[in-house]
Write a protein that holds these residues in place. Structure first.
Motif, mmCIF file in Angstrom:
data_model
loop_
_atom_site.group_PDB
_atom_site.id
_atom_site.type_symbol
_atom_site.label_atom_id
_atom_site.label_comp_id
_atom_site.label_asym_id
_atom_site.label_seq_id
_atom_site.Cartn_x
_atom_site.Cartn_y
_atom_site.Cartn_z
ATOM 1 N N LEU A 1 19.861 -19.050 -3.837
ATOM 2 C CA LEU A 1 20.142 -19.346 -2.426
ATOM 3 C C LEU A 1 21.463 -20.105 -2.272
ATOM 4 C CD1 LEU A 1 16.576 -20.340 -1.187
ATOM 5 C CD2 LEU A 1 17.894 -18.349 -0.445
ATOM 6 N N GLN B 1 24.409 -18.765 -0.032
ATOM 7 C CA GLN B 1 24.963 -19.540 1.073
ATOM 8 C C GLN B 1 26.476 -19.609 0.962
ATOM 9 O OE1 GLN B 1 23.224 -20.829 3.788
ATOM 10 N NE2 GLN B 1 25.316 -21.018 4.521
ATOM 11 N N GLU C 1 23.240 -11.575 6.975
ATOM 12 C CA GLU C 1 22.814 -12.517 5.943
ATOM 13 C C GLU C 1 21.297 -12.541 5.769
ATOM 14 O OE1 GLU C 1 24.857 -13.114 8.386
ATOM 15 O OE2 GLU C 1 26.692 -14.106 7.706
ATOM 16 N N ARG C 2 20.565 -12.287 6.844
ATOM 17 C CA ARG C 2 19.102 -12.348 6.777
ATOM 18 C C ARG C 2 18.511 -11.230 5.922
ATOM 19 N NH1 ARG C 2 18.439 -12.778 13.196
ATOM 20 N NH2 ARG C 2 19.918 -11.052 12.941
ATOM 21 N N ILE D 1 18.159 -12.691 2.601
ATOM 22 C CA ILE D 1 17.023 -13.625 2.577
ATOM 23 C C ILE D 1 15.732 -12.859 2.294
ATOM 24 C CG2 ILE D 1 15.703 -15.316 3.913
ATOM 25 C CD1 ILE D 1 18.566 -16.191 3.148
ATOM 26 N N TYR D 2 15.558 -11.696 2.936
ATOM 27 C CA TYR D 2 14.364 -10.880 2.697
ATOM 28 C C TYR D 2 14.254 -10.522 1.221
ATOM 29 C CZ TYR D 2 10.908 -7.121 3.205
ATOM 30 O OH TYR D 2 9.786 -6.342 3.091
ATOM 31 N N ALA E 1 10.201 -15.776 4.422
ATOM 32 C CA ALA E 1 11.442 -15.073 4.061
ATOM 33 C C ALA E 1 11.277 -13.566 4.175
ATOM 34 C CB ALA E 1 11.870 -15.451 2.640
ATOM 35 N N ARG F 1 12.525 -14.441 10.520
ATOM 36 C CA ARG F 1 12.823 -14.807 9.142
ATOM 37 C C ARG F 1 13.606 -16.116 9.109
ATOM 38 N NH1 ARG F 1 15.687 -9.709 7.083
ATOM 39 N NH2 ARG F 1 13.896 -8.567 7.909
ATOM 40 N N TYR F 2 13.847 -16.673 7.920
ATOM 41 C CA TYR F 2 14.850 -17.727 7.801
ATOM 42 C C TYR F 2 16.182 -17.152 8.267
ATOM 43 C CZ TYR F 2 11.631 -20.558 4.987
ATOM 44 O OH TYR F 2 10.578 -21.317 4.568
ATOM 45 N N SER G 1 19.171 -18.408 7.625
ATOM 46 C CA SER G 1 20.252 -18.640 6.662
ATOM 47 C C SER G 1 19.653 -19.102 5.346
ATOM 48 C CB SER G 1 21.237 -19.702 7.174
ATOM 49 O OG SER G 1 20.609 -20.969 7.218
ATOM 50 N N ALA G 2 20.448 -18.997 4.296
ATOM 51 C CA ALA G 2 20.018 -19.491 2.988
ATOM 52 C C ALA G 2 19.831 -21.007 3.048
ATOM 53 C CB ALA G 2 21.048 -19.111 1.928
ATOM 54 N N MET H 1 16.389 -21.872 4.400
ATOM 55 C CA MET H 1 15.340 -21.677 3.395
ATOM 56 C C MET H 1 15.403 -22.769 2.333
ATOM 57 S SD MET H 1 14.454 -18.195 1.272
ATOM 58 C CE MET H 1 13.057 -18.115 0.134
#
Length: 676
Positions: free
Chosen positions: A121, A125, A192-193, A196-197, A251, A259-260, A262-263, A266
């Protein structure tokens, strides 16, 4: 055998072996002969040199990594595009992929999984802050070093998230099907998400040892990413803490908005969990706030190609063909009718919307767009119907000049020309890494805390640094780091105590001996050069001796040949004639006079012998000439053969000396050979 092994690319990168093969490239281990270091060289396969799509992806990977500088992202040293070969020279990482580690462990301990995920992460980021979305995060693209450090690699399908064009090729999903986000699977816009997934899927796999979705075909897996709900991780592995399960599933929400975002977001939850593993976040997973209500027969038509009358009672005996056709036709007709109704309603709504029914009498309300992530210039250029005003500026992890907040929020209805107030990032605050190398950890920690620099400690053995002292930092001392950026601090565990055996390096070149010793964990001191008839730089001996057992990291000193055979000495004794007449002597070595051995006047009756010492190798012929006149009249008097190796001198010829002051003067009949 691979055609590049043993070759040198551009006269610099000496290919050693293949260490990885991907879909479009081969990765080699190589030696950079100019910088004298081991590197990884990623070479585009020759069959793709004519494929512009693959060449674009290859260049895109280089472009993406080139703007990144983070301890958890593979570094790029050099690139070569064009001609008959295209390659990227990268940092060589001695480790295994995270996928290999998961397969070895089966289920990764949750503390390890959290440690790995935190590093991933942080790398993401950093990439996201630079505007880069990876889009292919999977354990096969994560390298794991022996000390637990994570390195993210393979930015081949990455893209810059702030590009003005967000067009995506929807005829195929980009990424690896088991880890791609639902929006990637459907060919929708990614940001970006999406990364995250993928991180969530990897965390799920580490904690359970299983992938959330598995099927016989890639298409089936992609459909499951879009439509199916995975099993909760604690149903598979009940030892997973509830808070960590919540982080994982949050996530993996199918809707990017849930979802989150951003990194960093999370990471904040993970840090909260690390401080309190019993924490619960009370997230809701996979809840449809507006569930679709459709009659069961329509559901069945949509869900399967062959209708089964699940809601009808079973009939005994054979069914009439007519009844079968009737049962099949009813839901089909209902489905067609329902589709017609939906189309009609959608058409009416579209017309009403176009006429301004839902936006007021004059249709003068417009929807506020999302401008977070843009600059003011980009927002004004793309959305001229709004008046953008800067409400505030803040230091933030987002890049400088990027919008980080907006009011009204995205989706709000306002009049055309309405003001949208935004908060703009001043970029991260920057700090200089203080000089803590060589200091004890307690002092170094106080210095870092005082400078408000985030850090992560990694311990390792070091032969030169005492236990508990700082070996180095990454980034290095004196370099600038942004606020929130984590630096790595390497703290020594002291010298290694692992017993190792000194390998046999006798008879090989100094360079090869050093390489072999260093690979075995030894340090090599300054070599000692001595005279020897062995080839120059050949190892003659070492200290400690070959086959002796010492601790890893021990310094080894090599004794090597200078290629010059050592000289030896031999002493020649000349028995002079028995006369009182003064004489003079000259000495010739292999026919060449040694002027240093020419004598002054000698009276043999007073000095019966003349001794001299020679240095050399092998054998030489020594001729001694005698005369009563220092300027002329010299004649051969005695001839000797000298063997320097055995230190022997042998008289091979003795001539008569004619004394001018006597009728006759006979020399001694012979002289015995003299051994030094």
């Amino acid at each position: 055998m691979d055609k590049y092994i043993g070759k040198r690319l551009d006269g610099r990168y000496e290919i050693i072996e293949v260490i990885g093969v991907g879909g479009m490239a081969v990765v080699y281990k190589a030696r950079d002969v100019l910088d004298d270091r081991i590197v990884a060289v990623k070479v585009l396969k020759s069959e793709f040199l004519g494929n512009e799509e693959f060449r674009r992806r290859f260049k895109n990977e280089c472009k993406a990594i080139a703007v990144l500088s983070h301890p958890n992202i593979i570094k790029v040293y050099d690139v070569n595009f064009g001609g008959n070969i295209e390659y990227i020279v990268m940092e060589y990482v001695d480790g295994i992929t995270l996928k290999e580690y998961i397969e070895q462990q089966g289920v990764v301990k949750w503390k390890e999984a959290v440690h790995f995920t935190t590093q991933i992460l942080k790398a993401l980021q950093h990439a996201h802050d630079k505007g880069i979305v990876h889009r292919d995060i999977k354990p096969q693209n994560i390298m794991l070093l022996q000390d637990g450090t994570i390195k993210v690699m393979d930015f081949g399908i990455a893209r810059f998230s702030r590009n003005t064009s967000h067009t995506v090729n929807t005829d195929r999903a980009i990424g690896s099907v088991h880890y791609i986000s639902p929006e990637q699977a459907s060919g929708d816009v990614t940001d970006e998400r999406s990364d995250i997934y993928s991180v969530g899927v990897m965390l799920y796999e580490m904690l359970t040892g299983k992938l959330p979705f598995e099927a016989d075909t890639a298409v089936s897996v992609a459909i499951m990413q879009l439509q199916s709900t995975p099993r909760m991780p604690r149903e598979i592995n009940e030892t997973i803490p509830e808070g960590l399960e919540e982080i994982t599933m949050h996530a993996m929400q199918k809707d990017p908005q849930k979802r989150y975002q951003s990194a960093a977001e999370m990471l904040r939850d993970i840090e909260e969990f690390k401080r309190n593993p019993s924490i619960r976040f009370e997230y809701k997973y996979f809840v449809d706030d507006n569930p679709t209500r459709i009659v069961k027969s329509i559901d069945r038509v949509r869900a399967t190609d062959s209708y089964t009358a699940l809601d009808e009672p079973e009939e005994d005996g054979e069914e009439d063909d007519k009844k079968k056709k009737k049962h099949s036709a009813i839901p089909l007709l209902a489905g067609i009718a329902f589709g017609v109704v939906l189309f009609t309603v959608a058409f009416v709504i579209a017309v009403m919307w176009w006429m301004g029914v839902f936006t007021g009498q004059d249709g003068d309300l417009i929807e506020v767009p999302k401008v977070i992530g843009m600059t003011m210039e980009e927002a004004k250029l793309q959305y001229p119907d709004f008046a953008f005003e800067i409400k505030n500026t803040l230091y933030n992890t987002a890049p400088k000049d990027q919008i980080i907040e907006q009011d009204p929020s995205e989706g709000s209805k306002v009049e055309k020309g309405a003001a949208v107030k935004v908060v703009v990032s001043l970029g991260p605050k920057e700090n200089v890494v203080p000089d803590i190398v060589g200091k004890d950890w307690k002092t170094a920690k106080a210095t870092l805390d005082g400078a408000k620099i985030q850090y992560e400690v990694q311990e390792r053995e070091d032969e030169e640094t005492a236990e508990g002292y700082v070996i180095q930092t990454s980034p290095a001392v004196g370099e600038t780091v942004k606020e929130g950026q984590t630096i790595l601090v390497y703290v020594s565990l002291g010298p290694s105590q692992i017993p190792v055996t000194v390998p046999n390096v006798i008879g090989i070149s100094e360079a090869n001996a050093k390489r072999l010793l260093e690979e075995k964990g030894f340090t090599v001191g300054e070599s000692v050069q001595v005279d020897s008839d062995r080839p120059i730089n050949e190892v003659l001996s070492c200290d400690p001796k070959v086959d002796s057992t010492v601790t890893k990291g021990t310094k080894v000193t090599l004794t090597i040949s200078n290629g010059k055979a050592p000289t030896k000495q031999a002493t020649v004794t000349v028995n002079l004639p028995k006369t009182s007449t003064p004489v003079y002597l000259k000495v010739y070595v292999d026919g060449v006079e040694n002027r240093d051995l020419r004598t002054n006047e000698i009276i043999p009756s007073q000095r019966p012998q003349y001794d001299f010492t020679l240095e050399g190798t092998g054998t030489s012929t020594i001729t001694v000439r005698i005369s009563t006149n220092p300027d002329s009249g010299f004649a051969d008097y005695a001839i000797y053969t000298v063997n320097y190796d055995s230190h022997t001198v042998k008289l091979t010829q003795q001539n008569e000396f004619k004394d001018p002051n006597a009728n006759s003067s006979k020399p001694e009949s012979s002289s015995k050979p003299h051994d030094d």
